[in-house]
Design an enzyme around this catalytic site. Structure first.
Site, PDB file in Angstrom:
ATOM      1  N   GLY A 167       4.019  -4.749   1.449  1.00 34.09           N
ATOM      2  CA  GLY A 167       3.085  -3.871   0.740  1.00 34.09           C
ATOM      3  C   GLY A 167       3.502  -3.497  -0.677  1.00 34.09           C
ATOM      4  O   GLY A 167       2.656  -3.227  -1.524  1.00 34.09           O
ATOM      5  N   GLU A 189       8.183   1.652  -2.854  1.00 34.62           N
ATOM      6  CA  GLU A 189       7.256   1.537  -1.724  1.00 34.62           C
ATOM      7  C   GLU A 189       5.816   1.721  -2.177  1.00 34.62           C
ATOM      8  O   GLU A 189       5.556   2.348  -3.207  1.00 34.62           O
ATOM      9  CB  GLU A 189       7.583   2.614  -0.677  1.00 34.62           C
ATOM     10  CG  GLU A 189       8.481   2.133   0.441  1.00 34.62           C
ATOM     11  CD  GLU A 189       7.798   1.154   1.401  1.00 34.62           C
ATOM     12  OE1 GLU A 189       6.740   0.587   1.057  1.00 34.62           O
ATOM     13  OE2 GLU A 189       8.324   0.957   2.506  1.00 34.62           O
ATOM     14  N   ASP A 190       4.911   1.181  -1.391  1.00 37.82           N
ATOM     15  CA  ASP A 190       3.491   1.427  -1.649  1.00 37.82           C
ATOM     16  C   ASP A 190       3.054   2.747  -1.029  1.00 37.82           C
ATOM     17  O   ASP A 190       2.324   3.509  -1.640  1.00 37.82           O
ATOM     18  CB  ASP A 190       2.629   0.258  -1.133  1.00 37.82           C
ATOM     19  CG  ASP A 190       2.951  -0.114   0.310  1.00 37.82           C
ATOM     20  OD1 ASP A 190       4.045   0.239   0.791  1.00 37.82           O
ATOM     21  OD2 ASP A 190       2.110  -0.751   0.959  1.00 37.82           O
ATOM     22  N   ASP A 229       4.043   7.059   5.122  1.00 33.28           N
ATOM     23  CA  ASP A 229       3.090   7.584   6.097  1.00 33.28           C
ATOM     24  C   ASP A 229       3.823   8.593   6.979  1.00 33.28           C
ATOM     25  O   ASP A 229       3.872   9.779   6.672  1.00 33.28           O
ATOM     26  CB  ASP A 229       2.583   6.358   6.892  1.00 33.28           C
ATOM     27  CG  ASP A 229       1.244   6.576   7.527  1.00 33.28           C
ATOM     28  OD1 ASP A 229       1.028   7.688   8.024  1.00 33.28           O
ATOM     29  OD2 ASP A 229       0.423   5.650   7.542  1.00 33.28           O
ATOM     30  N   LYS A 274       1.387  10.407   2.358  1.00 34.97           N
ATOM     31  CA  LYS A 274       0.439  11.189   3.169  1.00 34.97           C
ATOM     32  C   LYS A 274       1.179  12.386   3.751  1.00 34.97           C
ATOM     33  O   LYS A 274       1.767  12.275   4.837  1.00 34.97           O
ATOM     34  CB  LYS A 274      -0.100  10.335   4.316  1.00 34.97           C
ATOM     35  CG  LYS A 274      -1.024   9.208   3.914  1.00 34.97           C
ATOM     36  CD  LYS A 274      -1.480   8.489   5.177  1.00 34.97           C
ATOM     37  CE  LYS A 274      -2.469   7.401   4.881  1.00 34.97           C
ATOM     38  NZ  LYS A 274      -2.799   6.638   6.111  1.00 34.97           N
ATOM     39  N   PHE A 279      -7.236   6.045   6.332  1.00 34.87           N
ATOM     40  CA  PHE A 279      -6.790   4.661   6.288  1.00 34.87           C
ATOM     41  C   PHE A 279      -7.168   4.043   4.952  1.00 34.87           C
ATOM     42  O   PHE A 279      -8.349   3.864   4.655  1.00 34.87           O
ATOM     43  CB  PHE A 279      -7.404   3.872   7.445  1.00 34.87           C
ATOM     44  CG  PHE A 279      -6.662   2.601   7.704  1.00 34.87           C
ATOM     45  CD1 PHE A 279      -5.505   2.607   8.481  1.00 34.87           C
ATOM     46  CD2 PHE A 279      -7.069   1.405   7.143  1.00 34.87           C
ATOM     47  CE1 PHE A 279      -4.788   1.442   8.692  1.00 34.87           C
ATOM     48  CE2 PHE A 279      -6.356   0.228   7.348  1.00 34.87           C
ATOM     49  CZ  PHE A 279      -5.212   0.261   8.129  1.00 34.87           C
ATOM     50  N   VAL A 280      -6.159   3.743   4.141  1.00 32.27           N
ATOM     51  CA  VAL A 280      -6.440   3.198   2.813  1.00 32.27           C
ATOM     52  C   VAL A 280      -5.934   1.759   2.701  1.00 32.27           C
ATOM     53  O   VAL A 280      -4.952   1.379   3.342  1.00 32.27           O
ATOM     54  CB  VAL A 280      -5.826   4.065   1.685  1.00 32.27           C
ATOM     55  CG1 VAL A 280      -6.522   5.403   1.596  1.00 32.27           C
ATOM     56  CG2 VAL A 280      -4.326   4.247   1.879  1.00 32.27           C
ATOM     57  N   ASP A 315      -2.667  -3.221   3.452  1.00 33.36           N
ATOM     58  CA  ASP A 315      -3.550  -4.133   4.199  1.00 33.36           C
ATOM     59  C   ASP A 315      -4.223  -3.481   5.395  1.00 33.36           C
ATOM     60  O   ASP A 315      -3.785  -2.440   5.893  1.00 33.36           O
ATOM     61  CB  ASP A 315      -2.745  -5.330   4.708  1.00 33.36           C
ATOM     62  CG  ASP A 315      -1.828  -4.964   5.879  1.00 33.36           C
ATOM     63  OD1 ASP A 315      -1.052  -4.003   5.746  1.00 33.36           O
ATOM     64  OD2 ASP A 315      -1.928  -5.622   6.932  1.00 33.36           O
ATOM     65  N   ARG A 354      -5.013  -6.753   0.725  1.00 31.17           N
ATOM     66  CA  ARG A 354      -3.837  -6.509  -0.121  1.00 31.17           C
ATOM     67  C   ARG A 354      -4.126  -6.877  -1.577  1.00 31.17           C
ATOM     68  O   ARG A 354      -3.557  -6.308  -2.495  1.00 31.17           O
ATOM     69  CB  ARG A 354      -2.649  -7.351   0.364  1.00 31.17           C
ATOM     70  CG  ARG A 354      -2.029  -6.923   1.674  1.00 31.17           C
ATOM     71  CD  ARG A 354      -0.663  -7.586   1.816  1.00 31.17           C
ATOM     72  NE  ARG A 354      -0.193  -7.653   3.192  1.00 31.17           N
ATOM     73  CZ  ARG A 354       0.530  -6.702   3.786  1.00 31.17           C
ATOM     74  NH1 ARG A 354       0.820  -5.601   3.134  1.00 31.17           N
ATOM     75  NH2 ARG A 354       0.946  -6.848   5.023  1.00 31.17           N
TER      76      ARG A 354
HETATM   77  C1  PRP Z   1       4.040   0.258   5.359  1.00 33.95           C
HETATM   78  C2  PRP Z   1       4.672   0.716   4.058  1.00 33.95           C
HETATM   79  C3  PRP Z   1       5.970   1.308   4.509  1.00 33.95           C
HETATM   80  C4  PRP Z   1       5.657   1.836   5.886  1.00 33.95           C
HETATM   81  C5  PRP Z   1       5.450   3.305   5.804  1.00 33.95           C
HETATM   82  O1  PRP Z   1       4.518  -0.993   5.678  1.00 33.95           O
HETATM   83  O2  PRP Z   1       4.853  -0.336   3.145  1.00 33.95           O
HETATM   84  O3  PRP Z   1       7.000   0.352   4.556  1.00 33.95           O
HETATM   85  O4  PRP Z   1       4.447   1.219   6.326  1.00 33.95           O
HETATM   86  O5  PRP Z   1       5.118   3.818   7.069  1.00 33.95           O
HETATM   87  P1  PRP Z   1       5.923   5.005   7.737  1.00 33.95           P
HETATM   88  O6  PRP Z   1       6.138   6.064   6.699  1.00 33.95           O
HETATM   89  O7  PRP Z   1       4.992   5.480   8.837  1.00 33.95           O
HETATM   90  O8  PRP Z   1       7.191   4.476   8.299  1.00 33.95           O
HETATM   91  P2  PRP Z   1       3.969  -1.838   6.919  1.00 33.95           P
HETATM   92  O9  PRP Z   1       4.831  -1.611   8.116  1.00 33.95           O
HETATM   93  O10 PRP Z   1       2.494  -1.582   7.085  1.00 33.95           O
HETATM   94  O11 PRP Z   1       4.227  -3.331   6.440  1.00 33.95           O
HETATM   95  P3  PRP Z   1       3.675  -4.068   5.115  1.00 33.95           P
HETATM   96  O12 PRP Z   1       4.394  -3.458   3.939  1.00 33.95           O
HETATM   97  O13 PRP Z   1       4.033  -5.490   5.325  1.00 33.95           O
HETATM   98  O14 PRP Z   1       2.196  -3.834   5.044  1.00 33.95           O
END
Ligand code: PRP
Length: 183
Positions: free
Chosen positions: A48, A103-104, A107, A135, A156-157, A163, A169
């Protein structure tokens, strides 16, 4: 790219490409000021963070190094456990380095909390986090995040690296996915 087709799956655009770039430039100014005289190793978390890394890195007027990690929750449905495995580790020895995790989105905070403790055990000079989105309502674990682009509601964004089932993405903006897409 014809974005109108996938943008039609959004109910709301939270941030346009211009707004994202403007905020990343502001963060870059702040980071450059904080790291004056220090080398930065930016660590992006696949997948991400690819877009944030690319645009944040290019907002700097100074040298930065970039490296990547790929991590994944153990098994399925265990994401909330915060148990993570490394799919791709850094190529760089971070001993004595100033590490800036990029990071993107944050959560629950579980991934970053695990990652910071993992990186900190390798003897870096410092470890800080920069995330485009956070968030606050979803946080399950306190994570000390130095640079936050925007706090957003617990919706959900997608877009700009984020993604839904590996799609969206490549959308330039960030928006809320329409329920008809995933229901
Ligand atoms: C997303 C994002 C962080 C993580 C955050 O990655 O890039 O790494 O989730 O979530 P959390 O705070 O609940 O731990 P994801 O696991 O969706 O993988 P991706 O980057 O490949 O989309």
């Amino acid at each position: 790219m014809d974005e109108t087709q996938i943008e039609g799956d959004l109910v709301n655009i939270l941030f346009t490409e211009e707004q994202i770039h403007a905020r990343l430039r502001e963060l870059a100014v702040e980071i450059e000021r904080d790291y004056e005289g220090k080398d930065i190793l930016m660590v992006g978390v696949l997948r991400g963070a690819v877009m944030v890394m690319a645009d944040l890195a290019r907002s700097f007027g100074r040298h930065v190094e970039m490296d990547w990690m790929a991590i994944s929750s153990y098994g399925s449905g265990t994401k909330s456990s915060g148990v993570v495995r490394i799919l791709k580790d850094l190529d760089t020895d971070i001993t004595g380095r100033h590490v800036l995790v990029v990071e993107d989105i944050i959560d629950t905070g579980l991934t970053l909390s695990w990652l910071v403790s993992n990186l900190s055990s390798r003897g870096p000079a410092s470890v800080e986090i920069c995330t485009l989105l956070r968030k606050p309502e979803a946080l399950q674990m306190a994570v000390d995040v130095k640079y936050v682009g925007h706090d957003i509601p617990n919706e959900f964004v997608v877009g700009y690296g984020l993604d839904y089932d590996e799609r969206y993405r490549n959308l330039r903006c960030i928006g809320t996915l329409a329920p008809h897409v995933y229901s």
